[in-house]
Design an enzyme around this catalytic site. Structure first.
Site, PDB file in Angstrom:
ATOM      1  N   ASP A   1       1.956 -11.053 -10.500  1.00  0.00           N
ATOM      2  CA  ASP A   1       2.078  -9.707  -9.940  1.00  0.00           C
ATOM      3  C   ASP A   1       2.622  -8.758 -11.004  1.00  0.00           C
ATOM      4  O   ASP A   1       3.771  -8.878 -11.413  1.00  0.00           O
ATOM      5  CB  ASP A   1       3.025  -9.767  -8.734  1.00  0.00           C
ATOM      6  CG  ASP A   1       3.012  -8.475  -7.936  1.00  0.00           C
ATOM      7  OD1 ASP A   1       2.363  -7.509  -8.397  1.00  0.00           O
ATOM      8  OD2 ASP A   1       3.642  -8.442  -6.867  1.00  0.00           O
TER       9      ASP A   1
ATOM     10  N   HIS B   1       2.915  -5.672 -10.342  1.00  0.00           N
ATOM     11  CA  HIS B   1       3.688  -4.765  -9.492  1.00  0.00           C
ATOM     12  C   HIS B   1       3.523  -3.317  -9.930  1.00  0.00           C
ATOM     13  O   HIS B   1       4.427  -2.491  -9.748  1.00  0.00           O
ATOM     14  CB  HIS B   1       5.169  -5.174  -9.521  1.00  0.00           C
ATOM     15  CG  HIS B   1       5.805  -5.141  -8.163  1.00  0.00           C
ATOM     16  ND1 HIS B   1       6.719  -4.196  -7.784  1.00  0.00           N
ATOM     17  CD2 HIS B   1       5.637  -5.943  -7.101  1.00  0.00           C
ATOM     18  CE1 HIS B   1       7.105  -4.409  -6.536  1.00  0.00           C
ATOM     19  NE2 HIS B   1       6.460  -5.464  -6.092  1.00  0.00           N
TER      20      HIS B   1
ATOM     21  N   GLU C   1      -2.206  -9.097 -10.137  1.00  0.00           N
ATOM     22  CA  GLU C   1      -2.024  -8.191  -9.002  1.00  0.00           C
ATOM     23  C   GLU C   1      -1.494  -6.837  -9.443  1.00  0.00           C
ATOM     24  O   GLU C   1      -0.603  -6.760 -10.290  1.00  0.00           O
ATOM     25  CB  GLU C   1      -1.035  -8.859  -8.044  1.00  0.00           C
ATOM     26  CG  GLU C   1      -0.612  -8.029  -6.865  1.00  0.00           C
ATOM     27  CD  GLU C   1       0.143  -8.886  -5.847  1.00  0.00           C
ATOM     28  OE1 GLU C   1      -0.008 -10.122  -5.859  1.00  0.00           O
ATOM     29  OE2 GLU C   1       0.894  -8.308  -5.057  1.00  0.00           O
TER      30      GLU C   1
ATOM     31  N   GLU D   1      -1.788  -3.669  -1.310  1.00  0.00           N
ATOM     32  CA  GLU D   1      -0.658  -3.744  -0.380  1.00  0.00           C
ATOM     33  C   GLU D   1      -0.155  -2.377   0.043  1.00  0.00           C
ATOM     34  O   GLU D   1       0.511  -2.251   1.047  1.00  0.00           O
ATOM     35  CB  GLU D   1       0.484  -4.554  -1.013  1.00  0.00           C
ATOM     36  CG  GLU D   1       1.123  -3.891  -2.211  1.00  0.00           C
ATOM     37  CD  GLU D   1       2.020  -4.853  -3.007  1.00  0.00           C
ATOM     38  OE1 GLU D   1       1.506  -5.867  -3.488  1.00  0.00           O
ATOM     39  OE2 GLU D   1       3.219  -4.595  -3.111  1.00  0.00           O
TER      40      GLU D   1
ATOM     41  N   HIS E   1      -0.867  -9.222   1.819  1.00  0.00           N
ATOM     42  CA  HIS E   1       0.511  -9.066   1.350  1.00  0.00           C
ATOM     43  C   HIS E   1       1.452  -9.249   2.528  1.00  0.00           C
ATOM     44  O   HIS E   1       1.094  -8.957   3.659  1.00  0.00           O
ATOM     45  CB  HIS E   1       0.654  -7.658   0.766  1.00  0.00           C
ATOM     46  CG  HIS E   1       2.032  -7.298   0.311  1.00  0.00           C
ATOM     47  ND1 HIS E   1       2.905  -6.590   1.107  1.00  0.00           N
ATOM     48  CD2 HIS E   1       2.671  -7.536  -0.862  1.00  0.00           C
ATOM     49  CE1 HIS E   1       4.033  -6.391   0.427  1.00  0.00           C
ATOM     50  NE2 HIS E   1       3.925  -6.956  -0.771  1.00  0.00           N
TER      51      HIS E   1
END
Lengths: 383, 443
Positions: B245, B247, B271, B297, B347
């Site tokens: 991730d 993020h 991700e 997400e 998510h």
């Protein structure tokens, strides 16, 4: 590979009271035990369809419908779904990706019929509806020429329809231009006059026009306020459709022969369509719901195609009451009294239309009681 | 003045030409000059569906802020719908950093719900979304999510079916594949994690990349990021799937450089390699690598995912059941993604209701890949609290899968008393991080 100790340890790790807290699960009453079919043909129109009957271990029955089913396919599908629960209607739909589309569609209707009967609720409630309290109805007019079509429109109007699907005059040759456009215009003018106030029309190119004629037709009807122009060209001729859609504002309706959600998605992606026409008997309830879910983000609605029997009509009404982006449902309107009698004998008054709208059934499942005697009576006997 | 008179006249004309057969309407609710605001229909909804819906009516809407820790940025926001049938429905509307706003937004929907038939979740979803006019961002998306889940819970209970059966599943009665956090901080810990995972049948972990990034970054930072991902592969071994991730800490430029380096590791996905607002920027990263890209997400409704799917940008969509608009919306995202060959890895990093609801959906969609729960292979304090609430270990995998809750609806019983032990401690902001020069960084 893991040994028994490891598996046991893993289970222990996941708290002991677990199993006790979650009883239930599989419901053997809903397991599919057998599938049977009845092939039917209307005595006058010759329109044919097949009713699929699903039985469960618990003695529940559900019905679905599609076009022709090959015995071999039916046997293979029956084998594949034996022991599946009727509630696994989505699991089965995807698992049978390679089965004939119609059979999958009929099976989907029959499974949902059983789910609804078992839960004592109409299918649209299972699916989060009702989203509407009546279902706008479209009748396909029949007849060879303008005079017969006008007569057909009068009868359909008297039967409650206010929206009509009209075949475009067959072009005499390729690339007709003015004469063809004028003939179509004359046809619509005479129908609009005969059908009277508050009626609307879909002009059907039947996927047979050359792109030039289709574009001329679409342009000529821009200010006529058709509901839409149906299949001006074959739906896979994406280039031509994109051009027609880009050149004028007449809405385009497409997709009555499409059996793949991704093909509908491509039409939307390419901005080539204004209303989607999935055939209920080729796609079933769940697959059309998938198509609708895709279409919603494009602000596009569905007008499912239907030229089969009354069980699929019932399924289509359930579908309509479960969808947000639904516009109109095509409901077969046989010209001959004998054919109408046969349909009513099979499934009752589910195809009743009043003031332009079909009445939604409120009984569980598909909302109809299929008459087994009538199935036997009308069953087509193959040699 | 003249324009106002004209608009007023137009409104009168619109009112006069109302379609025959439509219900008679009460006086306009607003005294504003907006010519487009139609008079409020009275009464709303329910009567129009007499005889077609269920006989159950929603009688009360409650929203709970639940803080299981006083410092968490994500106190749970739970929605409870009560009915005249005695049945209740639960849903989750948790939005990180914005608990107060979501609770207020849930309450703003009160009039949509009292007296409504909970079986008609699609109808009410449309009304909440469309009649809110501005469409939904994450606050309203989360509020609708909580209410939608509660209506699905009720529909299942009314019809006597677990939600996964309403959705046409399960694809796998054994449950739903999941992953935990790759909690090892060094090679040794990761190797221990690998051994532990093998014993529990766990097949996947997700890790992150260290630090915060600038628009373009230094050799040192890039190398550290690459090494950290390589360490995950080395420690977890070749048989475990690894997701990483980013993020959205990285810009498309920095992300592309890192993703290029880790291509040989065959990650399950990378991700959020950049923030979500710009689909073309995300597409640029995806185009320049064979590593699958996952995102979603922070997206709301199927509308929010349309462009990603349409342009074939990503391989995996990760919409969150607590933000996207509930089961109704996530199912539509999944259906559109499925038609384009895109997988779903929802998510889930909030409370247990949305996660349990996710399992139902996961088990019924054809393109499901894996479910997140932000849990650890070793149960954490939150897992103990969840087990205490539900009487079973919610979101703990058995043989690598989360078991499906089997009871009707979302499959659990929850009491207000159980939640009362964790009173709402107020909204808490999400982390605020800054670069060494004091400027704002993504985390």
């Amino acid at each position: 590979m893991r040994n028994a100790t490891q598996i046991r340890r893993a289970r222990l790790a996941a708290f002991a009271p677990f199993q006790a807290a979650m009883p239930g699960g599989p419901d053997r009453r809903l397991e599919i035990s057998s599938l049977g079919d009845y092939r039917l043909r209307e005595p006058v129109s010759g329109r044919s369809y097949t009713m699929l009957r699903l039985q469960t271990r618990g003695g529940l029955e559900g019905y679905g419908e599609c076009g022709e089913i090959a015995p071999r396919d039916l046997a293979a599908v029956a084998e594949a779904v034996r022991g599946k629960e009727a509630t696994q209607f989505e699991t089965v739909r995807h698992q049978l990706k390679n089965a004939p589309a119609g059979l999958r569609a009929a099976l989907n209707m029959a499974m949902l019929d059983v789910v609804g009967r078992s839960a004592q609720a109409p299918v649209y409630q299972i699916l989060g509806g009702p989203t509407r309290n009546k279902c706008r109805a479209l009748a396909a007019l029949g007849g060879a020429g303008d005079t017969e079509l006008v007569e057909s429109a009068r009868r359909a109007r008297a039967a409650g329809f206010r929206a009509f699907l009209v075949p475009a005059p067959p072009p005499a040759a390729r690339n007709q231009g003015q004469a063809f456009v004028l003939a179509a215009r004359r046809r619509l003018d005479s129908l609009r006059q005969a059908a009277g106030e508050g009626t609307d029309f879909v002009l059907d190119g039947r996927g047979t026009l050359v792109p030039g004629d289709a574009a001329s037709l679409a342009a000529a009807f821009e200010r006529y306020h058709l509901l839409w122009l149906e299949e001006p060209c074959p739906p896979l001729n994406l280039g031509a459709l994109k051009k027609i859609a880009a050149e004028n504002v007449t809405p385009l309706g497409l997709g009555r022969s499409i059996e793949e959600p991704s093909a509908f998605q491509d039409l939307l992606r390419e901005e080539a369509v204004d209303i989607l026409r999935p055939d209920i008997s080729r796609n079933g309830i769940s697959q059309i719901r998938q198509v609708a879910a895709i279409a919603e983000s494009y602000y596009v609605a569905l007008a499912p195609y239907h030229n089969g029997g009354p069980v699929a009509s019932a399924a289509a009404l359930q579908l309509a009451a479960s969808l947000p982006n639904f516009f109109i449902q095509q409901i077969p309107f046989p010209q001959a009294e004998q054919d109408r009698k046969m349909r009513a004998a099979l499934a009752g008054d589910v195809e009743t239309v009043k003031d332009g709208f079909a009445v939604l059934p409120s009984a569980p499942g598909l909302g109809i009681a299929v008459n087994e005697k009538a199935l036997e009576e009308y069953k087509e006997h193959t040699a | 003045m003249r324009r106002r008179q004209f608009l007023g006249g137009a409104a009168a004309a619109m009112a006069a030409s109302r379609v025959a057969g439509e219900p008679r309407r009460a006086a306009p609710a607003s005294l504003c000059d907006c010519a487009f605001a139609p008079p409020q229909p009275a009464p709303p909804g329910a009567d129009a569906f007499r005889g077609l819906g269920s006989k159950v009516k929603i009688t009360n809407l409650k929203v709970f802020g639940v803080s299981i820790s006083q410092t968490s940025d994500r106190p749970y926001v739970f929605v409870k719908l009560e009915t005249n049938a005695g049945l209740v429905g639960w849903g989750e509307a948790t939005l990180e950093g914005k608990a107060g706003a979501v609770m207020a937004c849930v309450n703003d929907f009160r009039e949509f719900l009292i007296g409504a038939d909970p079986v008609q979740s699609e109808h009410h979803w449309q009304s909440m979304y469309v009649h809110s006019f501005y469409r939904a961002g994450p606050v309203m998306g989360s509020a609708i999510s909580g209410i939608d889940q509660a209506m699905w819970d009720l529909r299942g209970k009314i019809l006597g079916l677990p939600v996964y059966k309403l959705l046409g599943g399960p694809n796998d009665p054994a449950g739903v594949r999941g992953y935990y956090i790759a909690s090892g901080r060094n090679l040794e810990e990761l190797r221990a994690l690998r051994a532990n995972a093998a014993g529990q049948g766990i097949t996947c972990f997700k890790g992150g990349i260290p630090g915060y990034y600038e628009w373009i970054d230094t050799n040192e930072k890039i190398t550290a990021a690459v090494r950290s991902i390589e360490m995950l592969r080395e420690g977890l071994g070749p048989d475990i799937d690894i997701a990483v991730d980013f993020h959205a800490k990285t810009s498309p430029s920095v992300a592309s450089v890192i993703v290029k380096e880790v291509e040989p590791l065959n990650l399950l996905w990378v991700e959020e390699p950049c923030p979500p607002e710009n689909v073309k920027a995300m597409a640029r990263i995806a185009r320049r690598s064979t590593t699958p890209i996952a995102t979603g997400e922070r997206l709301v409704a199927a509308y929010g995912c349309r462009e990603l799917i349409e342009q074939g940008v990503v391989d995996i969509i990760q919409t969150d059941l607590n933000h996207v608009g509930g089961i109704t919306a996530l199912w539509k995202v999944a259906m559109a993604a499925a038609a384009s060959g895109i997988s779903m890895a929802p998510h889930g990093c909030e409370g247990p209701i949305g996660l349990l609801a996710s399992l139902h959906l996961d088990s019924a969609i054809p393109n499901f890949l894996i479910q997140e729960c932000c849990g650890n292979i070793v149960p954490q304090p939150r897992d103990k609290i969840w087990a205490e609430w539900f009487g079973f270990p919610a979101m703990r995998m058995v043989n690598g899968k989360y078991p499906l809750p089997e009871k009707p609806g979302l499959g659990f019983d929850l009491t207000e008393e159980a939640l009362n032990r964790y009173p709402f401690g107020g909204s808490k902001p999400m982390a605020r991080v800054f670069l060494q020069d004091g400027s704002v960084a993504e985390w």
